[in-house]
Motif scaffolding. Sequence first.
Motif, PDB file in Angstrom:
ATOM      1  N   MET A   1      23.483  -6.531 -14.164  1.00  0.00           N
ATOM      2  CA  MET A   1      24.000  -5.556 -13.202  1.00  0.00           C
ATOM      3  C   MET A   1      22.944  -5.309 -12.117  1.00  0.00           C
ATOM      4  SD  MET A   1      25.402  -1.711 -13.971  1.00  0.00           S
ATOM      5  CE  MET A   1      26.014  -0.674 -12.649  1.00  0.00           C
ATOM      6  N   SER A   2      23.348  -5.413 -10.863  1.00  0.00           N
ATOM      7  CA  SER A   2      22.394  -5.239  -9.769  1.00  0.00           C
ATOM      8  C   SER A   2      22.007  -3.777  -9.644  1.00  0.00           C
ATOM      9  CB  SER A   2      22.998  -5.738  -8.459  1.00  0.00           C
ATOM     10  OG  SER A   2      24.170  -5.025  -8.153  1.00  0.00           O
ATOM     11  N   PRO A   3      20.780  -3.499  -9.166  1.00  0.00           N
ATOM     12  CA  PRO A   3      20.359  -2.101  -9.035  1.00  0.00           C
ATOM     13  C   PRO A   3      21.136  -1.388  -7.944  1.00  0.00           C
ATOM     14  CG  PRO A   3      18.753  -3.584  -8.031  1.00  0.00           C
ATOM     15  CD  PRO A   3      19.743  -4.448  -8.743  1.00  0.00           C
ATOM     16  N   SER A   4      21.180  -0.062  -8.035  1.00  0.00           N
ATOM     17  CA  SER A   4      21.787   0.745  -6.982  1.00  0.00           C
ATOM     18  C   SER A   4      21.006   0.552  -5.693  1.00  0.00           C
ATOM     19  CB  SER A   4      21.787   2.208  -7.390  1.00  0.00           C
ATOM     20  OG  SER A   4      22.556   2.410  -8.565  1.00  0.00           O
ATOM     21  N   LYS A   5      21.708   0.694  -4.579  1.00  0.00           N
ATOM     22  CA  LYS A   5      21.078   0.464  -3.278  1.00  0.00           C
ATOM     23  C   LYS A   5      21.109   1.727  -2.442  1.00  0.00           C
ATOM     24  CE  LYS A   5      21.350  -2.300   0.968  1.00  0.00           C
ATOM     25  NZ  LYS A   5      22.091  -3.351   1.701  1.00  0.00           N
ATOM     26  N   ALA A   6      20.002   2.001  -1.777  1.00  0.00           N
ATOM     27  CA  ALA A   6      19.908   3.141  -0.864  1.00  0.00           C
ATOM     28  C   ALA A   6      19.521   2.650   0.521  1.00  0.00           C
ATOM     29  CB  ALA A   6      18.879   4.151  -1.352  1.00  0.00           C
ATOM     30  N   LEU A   7      20.127   3.242   1.530  1.00  0.00           N
ATOM     31  CA  LEU A   7      19.687   3.065   2.914  1.00  0.00           C
ATOM     32  C   LEU A   7      18.885   4.291   3.288  1.00  0.00           C
ATOM     33  CD1 LEU A   7      22.971   1.925   4.748  1.00  0.00           C
ATOM     34  CD2 LEU A   7      21.260   0.491   3.615  1.00  0.00           C
ATOM     35  N   VAL A   8      17.658   4.117   3.707  1.00  0.00           N
ATOM     36  CA  VAL A   8      16.833   5.222   4.180  1.00  0.00           C
ATOM     37  C   VAL A   8      16.687   5.067   5.686  1.00  0.00           C
ATOM     38  CG1 VAL A   8      14.592   6.356   4.083  1.00  0.00           C
ATOM     39  CG2 VAL A   8      15.607   5.432   1.994  1.00  0.00           C
ATOM     40  N   VAL A   9      17.161   6.045   6.425  1.00  0.00           N
ATOM     41  CA  VAL A   9      17.142   5.988   7.880  1.00  0.00           C
ATOM     42  C   VAL A   9      15.974   6.826   8.382  1.00  0.00           C
ATOM     43  CG1 VAL A   9      18.446   6.386   9.993  1.00  0.00           C
ATOM     44  CG2 VAL A   9      19.643   5.716   7.896  1.00  0.00           C
ATOM     45  N   VAL A  13       7.024   9.855   7.318  1.00  0.00           N
ATOM     46  CA  VAL A  13       6.472  10.227   6.007  1.00  0.00           C
ATOM     47  C   VAL A  13       7.590  10.505   5.009  1.00  0.00           C
ATOM     48  CG1 VAL A  13       5.159  11.999   4.772  1.00  0.00           C
ATOM     49  CG2 VAL A  13       4.282  11.067   6.920  1.00  0.00           C
ATOM     50  N   GLY A  14       8.630  11.257   5.411  1.00  0.00           N
ATOM     51  CA  GLY A  14       9.708  11.582   4.495  1.00  0.00           C
ATOM     52  C   GLY A  14      10.488  10.359   4.060  1.00  0.00           C
ATOM     53  N   GLY A  15      10.859   9.506   5.022  1.00  0.00           N
ATOM     54  CA  GLY A  15      11.622   8.313   4.681  1.00  0.00           C
ATOM     55  C   GLY A  15      10.844   7.356   3.806  1.00  0.00           C
ATOM     56  N   LEU A  16       9.577   7.142   4.121  1.00  0.00           N
ATOM     57  CA  LEU A  16       8.756   6.244   3.309  1.00  0.00           C
ATOM     58  C   LEU A  16       8.554   6.791   1.900  1.00  0.00           C
ATOM     59  CD1 LEU A  16       6.079   5.176   5.949  1.00  0.00           C
ATOM     60  CD2 LEU A  16       7.828   3.709   4.927  1.00  0.00           C
ATOM     61  N   THR A  17       8.354   8.101   1.786  1.00  0.00           N
ATOM     62  CA  THR A  17       8.196   8.680   0.446  1.00  0.00           C
ATOM     63  C   THR A  17       9.489   8.568  -0.340  1.00  0.00           C
ATOM     64  OG1 THR A  17       6.619  10.265   1.373  1.00  0.00           O
ATOM     65  CG2 THR A  17       7.370  10.682  -0.851  1.00  0.00           C
ATOM     66  N   ALA A  18      10.627   8.769   0.323  1.00  0.00           N
ATOM     67  CA  ALA A  18      11.913   8.601  -0.356  1.00  0.00           C
ATOM     68  C   ALA A  18      12.072   7.171  -0.858  1.00  0.00           C
ATOM     69  CB  ALA A  18      13.049   8.968   0.593  1.00  0.00           C
ATOM     70  N   ALA A  19      11.667   6.194  -0.039  1.00  0.00           N
ATOM     71  CA  ALA A  19      11.739   4.803  -0.473  1.00  0.00           C
ATOM     72  C   ALA A  19      10.869   4.570  -1.703  1.00  0.00           C
ATOM     73  CB  ALA A  19      11.306   3.886   0.668  1.00  0.00           C
ATOM     74  N   VAL A  29      15.847  -0.380  -2.074  1.00  0.00           N
ATOM     75  CA  VAL A  29      15.835   0.468  -0.885  1.00  0.00           C
ATOM     76  C   VAL A  29      15.673  -0.385   0.360  1.00  0.00           C
ATOM     77  CG1 VAL A  29      14.708   2.380   0.297  1.00  0.00           C
ATOM     78  CG2 VAL A  29      14.828   2.377  -2.202  1.00  0.00           C
ATOM     79  N   ALA A  30      16.540  -0.147   1.338  1.00  0.00           N
ATOM     80  CA  ALA A  30      16.390  -0.758   2.659  1.00  0.00           C
ATOM     81  C   ALA A  30      16.061   0.344   3.654  1.00  0.00           C
ATOM     82  CB  ALA A  30      17.678  -1.472   3.068  1.00  0.00           C
ATOM     83  N   LEU A  31      14.985   0.147   4.406  1.00  0.00           N
ATOM     84  CA  LEU A  31      14.495   1.138   5.367  1.00  0.00           C
ATOM     85  C   LEU A  31      14.858   0.722   6.789  1.00  0.00           C
ATOM     86  CD1 LEU A  31      10.916   1.875   4.046  1.00  0.00           C
ATOM     87  CD2 LEU A  31      12.419   3.656   4.893  1.00  0.00           C
ATOM     88  N   TYR A  32      15.355   1.690   7.568  1.00  0.00           N
ATOM     89  CA  TYR A  32      15.743   1.414   8.950  1.00  0.00           C
ATOM     90  C   TYR A  32      15.037   2.398   9.879  1.00  0.00           C
ATOM     91  CZ  TYR A  32      19.254  -1.580   6.909  1.00  0.00           C
ATOM     92  OH  TYR A  32      19.878  -2.592   6.198  1.00  0.00           O
ATOM     93  N   ARG A 110       0.310   3.797   6.061  1.00  0.00           N
ATOM     94  CA  ARG A 110      -0.122   2.595   5.336  1.00  0.00           C
ATOM     95  C   ARG A 110      -0.090   2.842   3.832  1.00  0.00           C
ATOM     96  NH1 ARG A 110      -3.350   1.622  10.079  1.00  0.00           N
ATOM     97  NH2 ARG A 110      -4.966   3.078   9.425  1.00  0.00           N
ATOM     98  N   LEU A 111      -0.508   4.017   3.412  1.00  0.00           N
ATOM     99  CA  LEU A 111      -0.485   4.366   1.996  1.00  0.00           C
ATOM    100  C   LEU A 111       0.943   4.286   1.452  1.00  0.00           C
ATOM    101  CD1 LEU A 111      -2.252   7.545   0.550  1.00  0.00           C
ATOM    102  CD2 LEU A 111       0.043   6.930  -0.154  1.00  0.00           C
ATOM    103  N   LEU A 112       1.888   4.836   2.202  1.00  0.00           N
ATOM    104  CA  LEU A 112       3.273   4.894   1.736  1.00  0.00           C
ATOM    105  C   LEU A 112       3.994   3.550   1.877  1.00  0.00           C
ATOM    106  CD1 LEU A 112       4.291   8.375   3.180  1.00  0.00           C
ATOM    107  CD2 LEU A 112       3.881   7.802   0.771  1.00  0.00           C
ATOM    108  N   MET A 113       3.487   2.660   2.706  1.00  0.00           N
ATOM    109  CA  MET A 113       4.087   1.343   2.864  1.00  0.00           C
ATOM    110  C   MET A 113       3.718   0.406   1.722  1.00  0.00           C
ATOM    111  SD  MET A 113       5.965   0.872   5.659  1.00  0.00           S
ATOM    112  CE  MET A 113       5.764  -0.862   6.058  1.00  0.00           C
ATOM    113  N   ALA A 114       2.648   0.711   0.991  1.00  0.00           N
ATOM    114  CA  ALA A 114       2.205  -0.161  -0.092  1.00  0.00           C
ATOM    115  C   ALA A 114       3.327  -0.323  -1.121  1.00  0.00           C
ATOM    116  CB  ALA A 114       0.953   0.420  -0.749  1.00  0.00           C
TER     117      ALA A 114
END
Length: 390
Positions: A1-9, A13-19, A29-32, A110-114
Amino acid sequence: MSPSKALVVGAGVGGLTAAQALQRIGWHVALYEQAPLIGPVGAGLGIAPNAVKALDHLGLGAALRDRGLRQDGLEIRLRAGRRVARIPAAGIERRYGAPFYALHRAEMHRLLMAGIDASDLHTGHRAASLTTATDSPSVTFDTAQGPVTETADLVVAADGVGSALRAALLPGHEGADYAGYTVWRGIVPARRAASLGIAPILTETWGRGARFGVAVINDGQVYWFAGESVPEHATLEHDLGKVAGRFRDWHAPIPELLAATPEESLLRHDVYYLHARLPTFVHGRVALLGDAAHAVTPDIGQGACLAIEDAVTLAAAVERSGVDDGLSVYDAVRRPRTQRMARASGRLGRILQTRNRTAAAVRDSIASVIPTPLLMGATGAAFAWNPPSG
């Protein structure tokens, strides 16, 4: 079963932390991000104890301690230099369970992109519209190649104080309010800051209709901000010399910092916040997060911190209760705290930025007589937050 998918718009800082938080519980997670690229932009950022605890919860605390600079305390001064209040670092850490850090915003990014796969980050995508079908919301983005529509199990709208997705979900909401002042920001490079001998103490200096804040951040750099009360949409020349002239007779090292600031590092933003409460942070499987949900003014130093809290709370609620019930929990938990703090930040900003001579004198007098334990208690509403247990 594939994992659930989230779009983070929104890849702030908030979007990256959510990802990070959603990836941690097994989601894809796909980030836009609407900006064409994510580069070393921005100025300084304070990470208060509540956000430090949130990052510890995500396993990112060690990276923060490695990249950020621990602050030795917080203090308030008047324009001639007299210190009227100080909260020592030891008291903060003892009472709230974590210290206070400061670092460059780009370093935080950069920290949150790791750990986020580059293939999952899509820049140059501006959210244009969305649908909120019960189990498969979708977002349509404008791109240089034309419109693109993406569908997922969850959409996280972290697209800032001027959120297009918030406007689409809640067209009747009046939007953000002007806080009454603009903020200039700058970074002094380490080689220029070294001779100034500034201690790592977050300092804010108050004048009439103006304030100046200083923080030593990572790698020996010094971040400063200058708030000035001006009418909304005031036309201000982007000129570091004009800013330096405004603060030329303030206490050291304020004039020296301005003299050492490279012109190209100067930023200015008018301050907006959400005074009018949103009726909900959730619509179907779309969740508003960070400034899109509850933009605060910088006066409480909690904008990024509350967004980090949001992300941790959202992922924990979804993991425990599933998407639909988890979003209901997220809304119920986050709305009271963040909306209360947004309104408080606006009130505090009006007090701190007052141009009225009498009101400023009263403000300064009150600050000078508040005992340190009482001053620490006043920070408790923000700092005392803890991540969801379990």
